[in-house]
Write an enzyme that holds these catalytic residues in place. Structure first.
Site, mmCIF file in Angstrom:
data_model
loop_
_atom_site.group_PDB
_atom_site.id
_atom_site.type_symbol
_atom_site.label_atom_id
_atom_site.label_comp_id
_atom_site.label_asym_id
_atom_site.label_seq_id
_atom_site.Cartn_x
_atom_site.Cartn_y
_atom_site.Cartn_z
ATOM 1 N N LYS A 1 59.882 45.746 71.517
ATOM 2 C CA LYS A 1 61.351 45.662 71.423
ATOM 3 C C LYS A 1 61.577 44.339 70.817
ATOM 4 O O LYS A 1 62.658 44.174 70.105
ATOM 5 C CB LYS A 1 62.108 46.012 72.753
ATOM 6 N N LYS B 1 68.026 44.874 76.817
ATOM 7 C CA LYS B 1 66.662 45.445 76.952
ATOM 8 C C LYS B 1 65.273 44.593 77.336
ATOM 9 O O LYS B 1 65.315 43.510 76.636
ATOM 10 C CB LYS B 1 66.208 46.169 75.666
ATOM 11 N N ASN C 1 58.686 54.372 68.712
ATOM 12 C CA ASN C 1 57.613 54.331 69.589
ATOM 13 C C ASN C 1 56.353 54.300 69.166
ATOM 14 O O ASN C 1 56.109 55.599 68.491
ATOM 15 C CB ASN C 1 58.045 55.705 70.732
ATOM 16 N N ARG D 1 66.830 65.324 71.256
ATOM 17 C CA ARG D 1 67.050 65.321 72.739
ATOM 18 C C ARG D 1 68.544 65.128 73.115
ATOM 19 O O ARG D 1 69.164 64.400 72.269
ATOM 20 C CB ARG D 1 66.149 64.282 73.317
ATOM 21 N N ARG E 1 57.102 58.002 66.872
ATOM 22 C CA ARG E 1 58.398 58.420 66.849
ATOM 23 C C ARG E 1 59.596 57.295 66.601
ATOM 24 O O ARG E 1 59.845 56.639 67.516
ATOM 25 C CB ARG E 1 58.605 59.463 67.889
ATOM 26 N N GLU F 1 64.803 52.841 68.711
ATOM 27 C CA GLU F 1 63.513 51.937 68.854
ATOM 28 C C GLU F 1 62.511 52.996 68.048
ATOM 29 O O GLU F 1 62.777 54.213 67.716
ATOM 30 C CB GLU F 1 63.149 51.908 70.297
ATOM 31 N N SER G 1 55.962 61.312 72.635
ATOM 32 C CA SER G 1 55.885 62.694 73.258
ATOM 33 C C SER G 1 56.765 63.814 72.773
ATOM 34 O O SER G 1 57.597 63.338 71.797
ATOM 35 C CB SER G 1 55.891 62.732 74.915
ATOM 36 N N GLU H 1 58.909 50.343 78.329
ATOM 37 C CA GLU H 1 58.934 51.690 77.697
ATOM 38 C C GLU H 1 59.029 52.720 78.770
ATOM 39 O O GLU H 1 58.781 52.386 80.002
ATOM 40 C CB GLU H 1 57.668 51.836 76.876
ATOM 41 N N GLY H 2 59.555 53.775 78.411
ATOM 42 C CA GLY H 2 59.553 55.059 79.184
ATOM 43 C C GLY H 2 60.803 55.382 79.882
ATOM 44 O O GLY H 2 60.875 56.414 80.537
HETATM 45 P P1 ADP Z 1 62.665 53.174 76.209
HETATM 46 O O1 ADP Z 1 61.538 52.596 75.681
HETATM 47 O O2 ADP Z 1 62.706 53.182 77.727
HETATM 48 O O3 ADP Z 1 62.669 54.706 75.723
HETATM 49 P P2 ADP Z 1 64.914 52.925 74.484
HETATM 50 O O4 ADP Z 1 65.168 51.880 73.743
HETATM 51 O O5 ADP Z 1 64.664 54.036 73.670
HETATM 52 O O6 ADP Z 1 63.851 52.526 75.476
HETATM 53 O O7 ADP Z 1 66.383 53.058 75.485
HETATM 54 C C1 ADP Z 1 66.025 54.254 76.572
HETATM 55 C C2 ADP Z 1 67.503 54.944 76.203
HETATM 56 O O8 ADP Z 1 68.496 54.178 76.333
HETATM 57 C C3 ADP Z 1 67.745 55.736 74.942
HETATM 58 O O9 ADP Z 1 66.812 56.883 74.913
HETATM 59 C C4 ADP Z 1 69.236 55.660 74.707
HETATM 60 O O10 ADP Z 1 69.555 56.994 75.370
HETATM 61 C C5 ADP Z 1 69.662 54.631 75.626
HETATM 62 N N1 ADP Z 1 69.770 53.436 74.545
HETATM 63 C C6 ADP Z 1 68.986 52.611 74.171
HETATM 64 N N2 ADP Z 1 69.583 51.681 73.281
HETATM 65 C C7 ADP Z 1 70.757 52.164 73.236
HETATM 66 C C8 ADP Z 1 71.909 51.477 72.195
HETATM 67 N N3 ADP Z 1 71.409 50.410 71.488
HETATM 68 N N4 ADP Z 1 73.156 51.932 72.196
HETATM 69 C C9 ADP Z 1 73.174 53.277 73.082
HETATM 70 N N5 ADP Z 1 72.328 53.674 73.955
HETATM 71 C C10 ADP Z 1 70.777 53.162 73.975
HETATM 72 MG MG MG Z 2 63.143 55.439 73.783
#
Ligand code: ADP
Ligand code: MG
Length: 476
Positions: free
Chosen positions: A307, A366, A147, A452, A126, A145, A152, A370-371
């Protein structure tokens, strides 16, 4: 063309209370379910999965853009997974400082040395986006990102459209109700799993869902299981413990768990360090990777979703290398990239540190996790980087431009939660599914979407983390 839900509906508190009651019942009727926190491993008591009272506006052009680029992302992930030199180089510095990535990488190396025992590749992923608000009022699709492991909500998001359709009708908005899009990722994901199972070629063999210790979100997975059973494909749910206790490989590397042959391992657990509660869990992961079962994802596709790989892809010439004859695919993929910056040791990484320290609110820091709940924002970026800036530990992170979507108002419905109008941000996901057999791509599709939405007070966290809730796009 739809419009935002009008204020006369949004702010009519008597109507909203009534609609919220209707909405919760409809969610239960439609099977948008979750087990309750107090008994996460029993279905005796369930509640609705958290969701928005109303759908949220999403511009049609960017929505279609996300769906259209998905097959290219499938191809990209799949190509990366086959390029061991690329993975080695991309992750070389990360594995020096990040133990979890290092462990995964060691499994990857061992599989390469032994030779892969399965030519069938099953990818379910996803790709997540936020819509970055531009000064001229338009918005740009920017990838958060991709996944590649345990993506899910393909199940529950197959059931939410009917909930919002119903609410909008009751709210006296039949036109918007008709505009809620169909969505059925569960069917598409299952179709890909079914293809992989057929190619494996044993009617007695099972699709094994490798599941979490705590399974509140079981219904999301049950939708995919049901789709498989409908095709007479048998599924089982097993934990790492079960594989440790009863898993084995025969001389042809066929995987058996509790006496059953496993055709496909669908990992819904194993993406966080804490999922590996003992050394035996790591042994079990290795055994599954070495086996002839189709892994979803296999270890190299897991690593392709890190990442660090995402950041390396954003460097000039890298995506281009994976698509030498497809400039259009490169263009579509690149258009979704936000700024991503290395923290490797050296002048480039030093510059990233400086940039982040000077304006931390413009970035997200970052780690390779994940998660949800792992990222670092704002003032905390300064704290972390000031502590790490001259240490190799900094290479465990990447820096990314912060995406700023336009806030929209909505009510977030969750069990026991208050009914209040919140300022919200949405995140759009596109589900990808592909099956490759040796050199032949047999299936490569975008199989649905996920919206979401979370209160804008929270900078991080997904639905499972109790922050975001399920939503549907209302295309504008
Ligand atoms: P994870 O693997 O923990 O899901 P993500 O990269 O999806 O990591 O980041 C988790 C959450 O943080 C995202 O769902 C989003 O709400 C927020 N986020 C992540 N990257 C950004 C970004 N570049 N700008 C704004 N919000 C972000
Ligand atoms: Mg995420």
């Amino acid at each position: 063309m739809g419009e935002n839900i009008p204020e006369e509906v949004m702010k009519n508190s008597a109507l909203v209370r009534e609609l919220a009651d209707v909405a919760k019942d409809e969610a239960l009727l439609q099977g948008v379910l979750m087990r309750i926190q107090e008994s996460p491993n029993s279905s005796e008591l369930v509640t609705y999965a958290p969701f928005t009272l109303f759908p949220s506006p999403v511009p049609k052009a960017v929505f279609l853009q996300a769906l259209e680029v998905q097959t290219h992302f499938n191809t990209l992930v799949d190509k990366i997974s086959q390029d061991s030199d690329f993975l080695q180089e991309a992750l070389a510095n990360t594995v020096e400082v990040d133990d979890f990535t290092a462990r995964l990488f060691r499994i990857h190396q061992q599989i390469l040395e032994e030779g892969r025992s399965q030519k069938i590749v099953l990818g379910l992923n996803r790709s997540d986006y936020m819509l970055d608000q531009r000064e001229d009022g338009t918005s740009a699709l920017k990838q958060i990102e991709i996944n590649t492991f345990a993506a899910s909500f393909g199940g529950l998001s197959s059931r939410t459209p009917d909930v919002h359709r119903h609410i909008l009708k009751v709210a006296g908005r039949p036109e918007e109700s008709r505009q809620i899009l169909d969505n059925n990722p569960a069917a598409g994901l299952a179709r890909a799993v079914a293809k992989a199972w057929e190619l494996y070629g044993s009617e007695r063999a099972f699709v094994m869902f490798l599941v979490e210790e705590v399974q509140r979100n079981i219904f999301d997975q049950r939708y995919v299981e049901s789709e498989l059973w409908r095709r007479n494909i048998p599924t089982i749910r097993k934990r790492f413990d079960d594989v440790c206790r009863s898993g084995s490989l025969d001389q042809d590397k066929r995987l058996f768990v509790d006496g059953k042959e496993v055709a496909v391992v669908y990992f819904r657990n194993g993406y966080m360090p804490q999922n590996y509660t003992s050394e035996e869990c790591w042994d079990a992961r290795l055994m599954m990777e070495r086996s002839r079962a189709v892994k979803c994802p296999d270890i190299s596709t897991h690593l392709a979703g890190t990442k660090k790989v995402q950041q390396v892809l954003a460097r000039p010439g890298v995506v281009e290398k994976f698509f030498p004859d497809q400039p259009e695919a490169v263009k579509q993929i690149r258009a979704t990239f936000a700024g991503l910056y290395t923290l490797d040791m050296g002048p480039e990484g030093d510059q990233t540190v400086e940039m982040a320290l000077a304006a931390p609110d413009r970035y997200v820091l970052k780690p390779q996790r994940e998660g949800g709940g792992n990222n670092i924002y704002g003032a905390e970026i300064r704290q972390v980087l000031e502590g790490l800036k001259d240490a190799t530990q900094r290479t465990a992170y990447i820096l990314m431009d912060k995406i700023n979507p336009a806030p929209v108002q909505n009510y977030l419905l969750r069990q026991g939660g208050p009914l209040t109008l919140s300022n919200c941000l949405s995140e759009l996901g596109a589900f990808g599914a592909y099956v490759r057999h040796g050199a032949d791509m047999i299936m490569n599709e975008c199989v649905g979407h996920l919206l979401r939405t979370k209160s804008s007070e929270h900078s991080d966290g997904g639905v499972a983390a109790g922050v975001a809730v399920l939503d549907n796009p209302l295309l504008i």
